[in-house]
Write an enzyme that holds these catalytic residues in place. Structure first.
Site, mmCIF file in Angstrom:
data_model
loop_
_atom_site.group_PDB
_atom_site.id
_atom_site.type_symbol
_atom_site.label_atom_id
_atom_site.label_comp_id
_atom_site.label_asym_id
_atom_site.label_seq_id
_atom_site.Cartn_x
_atom_site.Cartn_y
_atom_site.Cartn_z
ATOM 1 N N GLY A 1 0.853 -1.203 0.000
ATOM 2 C CA GLY A 1 0.000 0.000 0.000
ATOM 3 C C GLY A 1 0.874 1.232 0.000
ATOM 4 N N GLY B 1 -0.472 4.691 0.306
ATOM 5 C CA GLY B 1 -1.283 5.883 0.570
ATOM 6 C C GLY B 1 -0.415 6.844 1.366
ATOM 7 N N GLY C 1 5.033 8.185 3.421
ATOM 8 C CA GLY C 1 5.886 8.745 4.483
ATOM 9 C C GLY C 1 6.823 7.703 5.081
ATOM 10 N N LYS D 1 -0.983 -2.944 -9.624
ATOM 11 C CA LYS D 1 -0.284 -2.460 -10.816
ATOM 12 C C LYS D 1 -1.156 -1.442 -11.549
ATOM 13 C CE LYS D 1 3.167 -3.643 -13.924
ATOM 14 N NZ LYS D 1 2.796 -3.722 -15.316
ATOM 15 N N SER E 1 -1.749 4.453 -6.663
ATOM 16 C CA SER E 1 -0.562 4.302 -5.808
ATOM 17 C C SER E 1 0.670 3.909 -6.621
ATOM 18 C CB SER E 1 -0.801 3.240 -4.733
ATOM 19 O OG SER E 1 -1.835 3.649 -3.891
ATOM 20 N N ASP F 1 -7.744 0.375 5.649
ATOM 21 C CA ASP F 1 -8.241 -0.648 6.580
ATOM 22 C C ASP F 1 -9.271 -1.557 5.895
ATOM 23 O OD1 ASP F 1 -6.664 0.123 8.864
ATOM 24 O OD2 ASP F 1 -7.862 1.945 8.905
ATOM 25 N N ALA F 2 -10.117 -0.964 5.060
ATOM 26 C CA ALA F 2 -11.108 -1.783 4.340
ATOM 27 C C ALA F 2 -10.408 -2.738 3.376
ATOM 28 C CB ALA F 2 -12.088 -0.887 3.587
ATOM 29 N N HIS G 1 -2.177 0.261 12.504
ATOM 30 C CA HIS G 1 -3.468 0.463 13.162
ATOM 31 C C HIS G 1 -3.895 -0.898 13.710
ATOM 32 C CE1 HIS G 1 -6.906 2.692 14.158
ATOM 33 N NE2 HIS G 1 -7.506 2.831 13.007
ATOM 34 N N ASP H 1 -7.853 5.684 18.894
ATOM 35 C CA ASP H 1 -7.739 6.345 17.596
ATOM 36 C C ASP H 1 -9.114 6.611 16.978
ATOM 37 O OD1 ASP H 1 -5.569 7.002 15.491
ATOM 38 O OD2 ASP H 1 -7.094 5.927 14.348
HETATM 39 N N1 LIG Z 1 -3.521 8.389 7.206
HETATM 40 C C1 LIG Z 1 -3.275 8.532 8.504
HETATM 41 O O1 LIG Z 1 -3.305 9.635 9.032
HETATM 42 C C2 LIG Z 1 -2.901 7.329 9.353
HETATM 43 C C3 LIG Z 1 -2.280 7.543 10.582
HETATM 44 C C4 LIG Z 1 -1.880 6.457 11.330
HETATM 45 C C5 LIG Z 1 -2.172 5.176 10.885
HETATM 46 N N2 LIG Z 1 -2.825 4.988 9.696
HETATM 47 C C6 LIG Z 1 -3.087 3.607 9.239
HETATM 48 O O2 LIG Z 1 -2.149 3.296 8.218
HETATM 49 C C7 LIG Z 1 -2.755 2.372 7.280
HETATM 50 C C8 LIG Z 1 -2.683 2.964 5.892
HETATM 51 O O3 LIG Z 1 -3.438 4.169 5.858
HETATM 52 P P1 LIG Z 1 -3.230 5.278 4.728
HETATM 53 O O4 LIG Z 1 -4.033 6.468 5.145
HETATM 54 O O5 LIG Z 1 -1.806 5.446 4.434
HETATM 55 O O6 LIG Z 1 -3.797 4.586 3.427
HETATM 56 P P2 LIG Z 1 -5.219 4.684 2.762
HETATM 57 O O7 LIG Z 1 -5.311 5.967 2.014
HETATM 58 O O8 LIG Z 1 -6.304 4.358 3.723
HETATM 59 O O9 LIG Z 1 -5.038 3.444 1.744
HETATM 60 C C9 LIG Z 1 -4.443 3.608 0.533
HETATM 61 C C10 LIG Z 1 -3.861 2.339 -0.054
HETATM 62 O O10 LIG Z 1 -4.791 1.252 -0.052
HETATM 63 C C11 LIG Z 1 -4.807 0.710 -1.408
HETATM 64 N N3 LIG Z 1 -6.075 0.050 -1.678
HETATM 65 C C12 LIG Z 1 -7.331 0.505 -1.441
HETATM 66 N N4 LIG Z 1 -8.228 -0.444 -1.800
HETATM 67 C C13 LIG Z 1 -7.512 -1.507 -2.270
HETATM 68 C C14 LIG Z 1 -7.861 -2.801 -2.756
HETATM 69 N N5 LIG Z 1 -9.133 -3.211 -2.820
HETATM 70 N N6 LIG Z 1 -6.848 -3.621 -3.145
HETATM 71 C C15 LIG Z 1 -5.544 -3.241 -3.070
HETATM 72 N N7 LIG Z 1 -5.169 -2.030 -2.605
HETATM 73 C C16 LIG Z 1 -6.136 -1.182 -2.205
HETATM 74 C C17 LIG Z 1 -4.587 1.926 -2.292
HETATM 75 O O11 LIG Z 1 -4.114 1.516 -3.548
HETATM 76 P P3 LIG Z 1 -4.693 2.148 -4.913
HETATM 77 O O12 LIG Z 1 -4.083 3.512 -5.052
HETATM 78 O O13 LIG Z 1 -4.233 1.189 -5.939
HETATM 79 O O14 LIG Z 1 -6.176 2.260 -4.757
HETATM 80 C C18 LIG Z 1 -3.495 2.649 -1.475
HETATM 81 O O15 LIG Z 1 -2.221 2.136 -1.746
HETATM 82 C C19 LIG Z 1 -4.176 2.137 7.774
HETATM 83 O O16 LIG Z 1 -4.182 1.005 8.607
HETATM 84 C C20 LIG Z 1 -4.464 3.384 8.602
HETATM 85 O O17 LIG Z 1 -5.454 3.196 9.587
HETATM 86 C C21 LIG Z 1 -3.177 6.028 8.911
#
Ligand SMILES: NC(=O)c1ccc[n+]([C@@H]2O[C@H](COP(=O)([O-])OP(=O)(O)OC[C@H]3O[C@@H](n4cnc5c(N)ncnc54)[C@H](OP(=O)(O)O)[C@@H]3O)[C@@H](O)[C@H]2O)c1
Length: 404
Positions: free
Chosen positions: A91, A93, A98, A116, A120, A154-155, A178, A262
């Site tokens: 992943g 995101g 970061g 692919k 992302s 998470d989903a 998380h 959280d």
């Molecule tokens: N953001 C925050 O502030 C934060 C802070 C602390 C902890 N966290 C935790 O860190 C983790 C990541 O969070 P995030 O905010 O960085 O990411 P996010 O935006 O929630 O997730 C993005 C990633 O998930 C992928 N994705 C979504 N649906 C998918 C699917 N069906 N199959 C494969 N890939 C899929 C996306 O790829 P595509 O681009 O290909 O869709 C992208 O790489 C989570 O557990 C979150 O709770 C987040």
């Protein structure tokens, strides 16, 4: 978007640090990350760092808590610790970006696994990850990795688990940021294999902040936890990864406590409650004939621009002291009234988090194929509310205004 200087410098540093010699490692001991060296002098002058370096147990208002710190992990030690590991970030995101770039700049062997040709994948290419070398489809990255950092949404962690689970074989470490997937296993169906370490490092901020603080030579605060310790080294590994991804200080938690606090916090004062309070206060001002600018200034602008930064810097009492005697008296009288009115709502919220209601809603919404469009629609509704339209005009009058 990163500046050209940043991107090229980062790539050069990443290449450089993977070939680091032992002599260079010794130099790096003194100043932590290659990037941080540029600002080391500046950050060394900060009084907070002087007072707390080396302290392991701190007294938080009468409760003693252990705090793990980056200074125990000089860069050479960190690189040596992970010399046989491949950190596979699944992943890309906000957190993937970061945490991945920070670990790469720290000279660790990092690869990224994403869908692919998705958004992302495109983002990862832009950040210098190379297809077939450091950028792979998800399953291939998991096969190559020894530490599987599940940073999908998470989903998506739940949706992809049936495919991912069999690839997490004995000897690998499973990492999350998380507690969500593991704690709410009844709903997510994420049940880690019993023969791997399962750890968590949850940065207390967005992935963009994780990156920005690292580049400034500072570090983000993170929580660390162990869900499953098969090797007896899971905690040590969690702390080391926390350092690798850019944490400055780390606090102990459990998967359960991390996810409860959280989900509660973001629905509460961090986002949901504050949005609700802003709107309620604004509406009553408008009903009583105040102009939009007056209502916005008295609700949002003064809060975010003047008073909340004071709370952040020096605490609530400091903010009170900086205000007029009239303001102080009234606020002191009304604070307990708001507290009393809100405690039942916060109790209700905590219960909704604990019993999984919030998780189920989140999985349902974020699991929809239309989740991006559905979210955009709701955010557009907020954007069109009078309070935020008025806010745009107020912001445009700030001396340091930059158009969005
Ligand atoms: N953001 C925050 O502030 C934060 C802070 C602390 C902890 N966290 C935790 O860190 C983790 C990541 O969070 P995030 O905010 O960085 O990411 P996010 O935006 O929630 O997730 C993005 C990633 O998930 C992928 N994705 C979504 N649906 C998918 C699917 N069906 N199959 C494969 N890939 C899929 C996306 O790829 P595509 O681009 O290909 O869709 C992208 O790489 C989570 O557990 C979150 O709770 C987040």
């Amino acid at each position: 978007m990163a500046s050209p200087l940043t991107r090229s410098t980062l790539r050069a540093l990443a290449r450089h640090s993977t070939r680091v010699s032992s002599a260079l490692k010794q130099t790096q001991n003194a100043s932590y990350s290659a990037l941080a060296r540029a600002v080391a002098n500046k950050s060394a002058q900060r009084p907070i760092a002087k007072g707390t370096r080396g302290v392991k147990t701190l007294d938080f208002a009468g409760t003693k808590e252990v705090v793990y710190e980056r200074s125990d992990w000089p860069l050479a030690k960190l690189q040596d610790y992970f010399k046989n590991d491949v950190l596979a970030l699944i992943g890309y995101g906000s957190q993937g970006h970061g945490q991945g770039l920070n670990a790469r700049d720290n000279g660790l062997n990092v690869i990224v696994g994403v869908r692919k040709d998705g958004e992302s994948w495109r983002q990862a290419l832009e950040d210098g990850w190379v297809p077939g070398e450091t950028l792979f489809p998800i399953e291939e990255a998991i096969n190559k990795g020894t530490i599987i950092m599940n940073l999908l949404s998470d989903a998506a962690q739940s949706a992809t688990w049936p495919t991912i689970a069999p690839l997490i074989t004995k000897g690998k470490t499973l990492y999350f940021s998380h507690g969500f997937s593991v704690v709410y296993k009844e709903d997510t169906k994420v049940i880690p294999p019993s023969d791997v370490d399962v750890i968590l490092v949850a940065p207390k901020g967005s992935g963009r902040t994780v990156r920005t603080l690292f580049k400034e030579g500072r570090g983000i605060n993170s929580s660390v936890a162990v869900f499953q310790d098969v090797t007896g080294k899971a905690k040590e590994r969690a702390i080391a990864i926390g350092v690798a991804i850019g944490s400055g200080y780390m606090y102990d938690t459990t998967f359960e406590k991390e996810v409860y606090s959280d989900l509660y916090g973001e629905r509460g004062v961090l986002m949901g409650a504050i949005q609700g309070l802003f709107l309620a206060q604004y509406q009553v001002l408008r009903k009583n004939g105040h102009t939009p600018s007056e209502a916005f200034n008295e609700t949002v602008e003064e809060a975010t621009q003047s008073l909340y930064p004071l709370i952040g810097q020096y605490g609530m009492d400091y903010m009170y002291n900086a205000c007029s005697t009239t303001a102080r008296r009234g606020a002191l009288d009304w604070a307990p009234i708001f507290e009393k009115a809100n405690v039942p709502i916060f109790e209700q919220l905590y219960e909704s988090v604990k019993n999984g209601t919030e998780t189920r809603k989140s999985l349902e919404f974020n699991g929809r194929s239309t989740y991006r469009q559905d979210l955009a629609k709701e955010l557009a509704e907020i954007d069109s509310q009078e309070i935020w339209r008025a806010g745009k005009v107020v912001r445009s009058l700030r001396p340091d205004y930059k158009p969005e």
